[in-house]
Design a protein around this motif. Structure first.
Motif: not given
Length: 140
Positions: A28, A63, A81, A87
């Protein structure tokens, strides 16, 4: 002699931090942001009661958005997240009571601690400042 003692103790006092949590996670990125929350507004009013959480999304808020949670004694905020996933389209967690669930691997993270059993990284935590009885500021 007193001067030397003061010089030895000074670094100890200057190195103390108010908050002690790590915000680093290789999956992240670190984005700087600030969000003010007025708990008198209907979308945030549940935060006035213990064990309630809200999801706040939008451009520039963490994020994948943030979860703000009333622990009963204070407020905590975590990124939405998944902390142990790169991601992707499935890496935005969902709220389920006092937990956040990552749909990529169905892991449940506690909103009290941000931890999940057996996982390497906890949820990415943000700072929360209570401005008054009904206002919070969440920031990184």
């Amino acid at each position: 002699m007193k001067k030397y003692i003061i010089l030895l103790l000074l670094p100890l006092f200057l190195s103390c931090e108010k908050e002690n949590f790590s915000n680093n996670n290789p999956y992240l990125p670190n984005y700087g942001f600030t969000v003010n929350i007025n708990m008198n507004l209907p979308q945030y009013s549940s935060l006035q009661f213990p064990s309630n959480a809200v999801y706040i999304s939008g451009a520039g808020v963490g994020v994948r958005g943030i979860f703000v949670f009333n622990t009963g004694g204070n407020y905590v905020a975590f990124d939405a997240a998944c902390p142990n996933q790169a991601l992707s389209s499935c890496s935005t967690m969902t709220l389920s009571g006092i937990d956040a669930i990552c749909p990529c691997d169905d892991v449940r993270y506690s909103l009290f601690s941000g931890q999940a059993q057996g996982m390497q990284y906890p949820m990415k935590q943000y700072r929360v400042e209570q401005l008054d009885a009904v206002s919070l500021r969440v920031y990184n």
